[in-house]
Motif scaffolding. Structure first.
Motif, mmCIF file in Angstrom:
data_model
loop_
_atom_site.group_PDB
_atom_site.id
_atom_site.type_symbol
_atom_site.label_atom_id
_atom_site.label_comp_id
_atom_site.label_asym_id
_atom_site.label_seq_id
_atom_site.Cartn_x
_atom_site.Cartn_y
_atom_site.Cartn_z
ATOM 1 N N SER A 27 5.750 -6.124 3.734
ATOM 2 C CA SER A 27 7.169 -5.778 3.680
ATOM 3 C C SER A 27 7.371 -4.281 3.463
ATOM 4 N N LEU A 28 8.285 -3.710 4.244
ATOM 5 C CA LEU A 28 8.636 -2.306 4.065
ATOM 6 C C LEU A 28 9.390 -2.066 2.763
ATOM 7 N N GLU A 29 9.933 -3.110 2.163
ATOM 8 C CA GLU A 29 10.749 -2.942 0.965
ATOM 9 C C GLU A 29 9.964 -2.321 -0.188
ATOM 10 N N ARG A 30 8.661 -2.494 -0.198
ATOM 11 C CA ARG A 30 7.882 -1.943 -1.306
ATOM 12 C C ARG A 30 7.919 -0.418 -1.334
ATOM 13 N N PHE A 31 8.331 0.220 -0.209
ATOM 14 C CA PHE A 31 8.412 1.671 -0.171
ATOM 15 C C PHE A 31 9.710 2.220 -0.773
ATOM 16 N N LEU A 63 10.357 6.135 -1.528
ATOM 17 C CA LEU A 63 11.019 6.931 -0.487
ATOM 18 C C LEU A 63 12.531 6.786 -0.456
ATOM 19 N N GLY A 64 13.044 5.765 -1.116
ATOM 20 C CA GLY A 64 14.486 5.532 -1.091
ATOM 21 C C GLY A 64 14.864 4.542 -0.011
ATOM 22 N N GLN A 65 16.001 3.861 -0.200
ATOM 23 C CA GLN A 65 16.462 2.835 0.731
ATOM 24 C C GLN A 65 16.779 3.383 2.118
ATOM 25 N N PRO A 66 17.410 4.569 2.263
ATOM 26 C CA PRO A 66 17.728 5.052 3.615
ATOM 27 C C PRO A 66 16.508 5.194 4.518
ATOM 28 N N ALA A 67 15.392 5.687 4.000
ATOM 29 C CA ALA A 67 14.188 5.853 4.819
ATOM 30 C C ALA A 67 13.666 4.499 5.292
ATOM 31 N N ASP A 95 -1.576 4.062 3.347
ATOM 32 C CA ASP A 95 -0.741 3.004 2.798
ATOM 33 C C ASP A 95 -0.888 3.034 1.280
ATOM 34 N N ALA A 96 0.171 3.422 0.608
ATOM 35 C CA ALA A 96 0.123 3.565 -0.850
ATOM 36 C C ALA A 96 -0.108 2.238 -1.562
ATOM 37 N N PHE A 97 0.061 1.113 -0.843
ATOM 38 C CA PHE A 97 -0.035 -0.199 -1.490
ATOM 39 C C PHE A 97 -1.246 -0.997 -1.024
#
Length: 479
Positions: free
Chosen positions: A13-17, A21-25, A214-216
């Motif tokens: 999931s991209l949500e972990r970023f 990075l913030g929601q807009p990115a 990938d930070a995760f």
């Protein structure tokens, strides 16, 4: 036995970023994926390379495909196979595009015959999977020869080159001439640096995308000291016994629990270093361009010529019997081993040559993670480098990095701000002096490490990478 194999990528999931990075990115990436899905109209985006393990390309594909699939795209990954002669030729090409001679073998019509024949057999299997209108992203010299056949079959083909040289010479020209008969028909190419683009393709077809981490992933996720220590003692890099309660566990990309089960094969003179012993670490493939030999000799110069603190060197790479597309690995490891034996005992007692297990990709990744996090300094003294993801990884872990000012490393480190750049990788005296300087100045090391992590957060995480890929593929599909 089939040559082509599909590699499974776990949905992520991209949500972990969002916290990073913030929601807009994150919303930008998700909206682009939705738009691209509609334009593909049921088509698949295929990635094709030569290996699922070992090296930065495979690591990036595991994570990038997972996030792309999590955003709703049908993205898949295939690996090709080949004979030992095929991989010897592609390794020669690898060196040539870096401006090096490698084994010095020719790249003539006999080599073309071997190269094309191997890829012809792969292409037969690929055409059973890839449909007209699908997008195919070919990676590096091993796959370049597939482009004409796949284009003729109606696929939309891009070629991604992760390597190159900042300056041309006879070897780079030789390498690009070899590949030209396969690549001249490709209209979309992607390189890591502008200077890597050969003159014949500076006609509007080339785009630039810098790699990312990938930070995760297991390679980069945060680990506490207890986990780091437990892993490094278990694999044999640090002296044991491990803490009373074992903490070898980690979370896999599919969120299932993993555990470090295997040990490393380690060459050393005496005992493993204690937890308190500072470590200078280089993690890379056993490739002559990574210059493990030079790191060993530079470390030896520091030990002999400076009032150095008690410090050990760990040179770590994959087990040389585990990476099929790197026939040079055993020979390079052997050369480093022989140089190790030639060092005086006062140096050898501080040096550890570690071949890390690779049977489980994520187990290997978390071992590297623990080793980088424990390092006092991470080194990447490459002679040539396409980009150098081990530098990015160490920077993300807030480690002070000393690295050669070659290739994409120059795009990552601001010299003296987010790391230390070696202008001449062959100047071992300067390298030894920089090792000593950073080891002796803890405040400097911490300052460099903090700036390094922030630079990666801003510039080298996977969401940016995915958006750039999506924009380029979107233009190709819309054309």
């Amino acid at each position: 036995m089939p040559l082509v194999h599909e590699v499974q990528a776990q949905i992520r999931s991209l949500e972990r970023f969002v916290p990073l990075l913030g929601q807009p990115a994150v919303d930008e990436a998700r909206n682009l994926a939705r738009w691209l899905f509609e334009r593909l109209a049921g088509g698949v985006i295929w990635n094709v390379n030569s290996t699922a393990v070992g090296g930065g390309v495979a690591e990036m594909l595991h994570s990038l495909l997972g996030y792309a699939r999590g955003a709703g795209l049908d993205v898949r990954w295939l690996t090709i196979g080949g004979s030992p002669d095929f991989f010897r030729i592609t390794k020669r090409l690898h060196h040539a595009l870096h401006g090096e001679r490698g084994d010095g073998s020719p790249l003539d019509e006999a080599e073309h015959a071997v190269y094309a024949s191997n890829l012809c057999h792969n292409a037969v299997e690929l055409r059973e999977l890839i449909r007209p209108g699908d997008v195919v992203l070919l990676h590096d010299p091993q796959t370049a020869g597939l482009a004409p056949t796949l284009l003729a079959a109606g696929a939309r083909v891009l070629w991604r080159c992760h390597i190159g040289a900042d300056e041309t010479n006879d070897d780079t020209e030789l390498g690009w001439r070899f590949l030209a008969r396969y690549l001249d028909v490709v209209r979309v190419m992607i390189f890591s640096r502008e200077t890597y683009v050969p003159a014949r393709y500076r006609d509007g077809r080339a785009s630039i995308i810098q790699p990312s981490i990938d930070a995760f992933s297991a390679k980069n996720i945060d680990l506490d000291d207890l986990t780091v220590r437990s892993i490094l003692v278990h694999v044999g890099i640090l002296e044991g016994p491990p803490p009373p309660s074992p903490h070898y566990g980690f979370s896999r990309s599919d969120d299932t629990p993993g555990r470090v089960e295997r040990s490393a094969d380690i060459v050393r003179l005496g005992r493993a270093p204690a937890w308190e012993t500072p470590l200078v670490v280089q993690v890379s493939r056993w490739d002559p361009l990574k210059d493990m030999l030079g790191v060993l000799r530079g470390f030896s110069a520091m030990v002999e010529n400076h009032a150095a603190p008690d410090v050990d060197l760990v040179l770590a790479g994959p087990n040389v019997r585990a990476v099929a597309d790197d026939p040079e690995g055993p020979a390079v490891f052997d050369s480093v081993y022989r140089a190790f034996l030639e060092e005086p005992p006062a140096v050898r007692v501080h040096v550890h040559l570690a071949m890390l297990p690779t049977a489980d990709v994520e187990e290997n990744a978390v071992i590297v993670n623990a080793l980088q996090r424990h390092a006092a300094i991470v080194v990447q003294k490459s002679l040539h480098e396409g980009f150098g993801l081990t530098v990015t990884e160490a920077m993300w872990k807030a480690r002070p990095v000393i690295a050669s000012a070659v290739g994409g490393i120059q795009d990552q480190i601001e010299d003296g701000v987010s790391g230390v750049l070696l202008r001449d990788p062959n100047d071992l005296d300067t390298f030894a002096g920089e090792l000593h300087r950073v080891l002796a100045d803890r405040a400097l090391a911490e300052r460099l490490g903090a700036a390094a992590r922030e630079r990666v957060r801003q510039r080298f995480l996977g969401v940016r990478h995915l958006v750039q890929y999506g924009e380029i593929i979107g233009r190709l599909v819309a054309a």
